[in-house]
Scaffold this motif. Structure first.
Motif, PDB file in Angstrom:
ATOM      1  N   LEU A 114       0.824  -1.203   0.000  1.00 34.49           N
ATOM      2  CA  LEU A 114       0.000   0.000   0.000  1.00 34.49           C
ATOM      3  C   LEU A 114       0.860   1.257   0.000  1.00 34.49           C
ATOM      4  N   GLN A 115       1.939   1.237   0.751  1.00 37.33           N
ATOM      5  CA  GLN A 115       2.823   2.392   0.793  1.00 37.33           C
ATOM      6  C   GLN A 115       3.466   2.620  -0.573  1.00 37.33           C
ATOM      7  N   LEU A 151       0.839   4.131  -2.818  1.00 37.15           N
ATOM      8  CA  LEU A 151       0.632   5.543  -2.508  1.00 37.15           C
ATOM      9  C   LEU A 151       1.765   6.414  -3.045  1.00 37.15           C
ATOM     10  N   ASP A 194       1.279   9.343  -5.753  1.00 35.86           N
ATOM     11  CA  ASP A 194       1.766  10.687  -5.459  1.00 35.86           C
ATOM     12  C   ASP A 194       2.668  11.194  -6.583  1.00 35.86           C
TER      13      ASP A 194
END
Length: 70
Positions: free
Chosen positions: A9-10, A13, A17
């Protein structure tokens, strides 16, 4: 949620971004390239009208306050 899912998930993200930042840069470049002088003049005129109206309303408000306190 496991550590592996958090890591995925990181990473997702971070990629999102980065994409958003590149899109923002592209939009900024397009806006700079499409800047029109006549629109700039119209915007300045509108800003002056708004500030003038604001000053007029403030003046009327101040005058009303003076009349009320007299």
């Amino acid at each position: 949620m496991t550590a592996m899912e958090r890591c995925e998930l990181q990473d997702l993200l971070v990629r999102i971004d980065e994409r958003v930042k590149t899109i923002q840069e592209d939009i900024r470049e397009i806006n700079l390239a499409r800047r029109c002088v006549s629109h700039h003049v119209k915007i300045k005129t509108l800003e002056r009208m708004v500030w003038g109206c604001l000053a007029g309303v403030a003046g009327l408000g101040g005058r009303m306050l003076l009349d009320v306190f007299r």
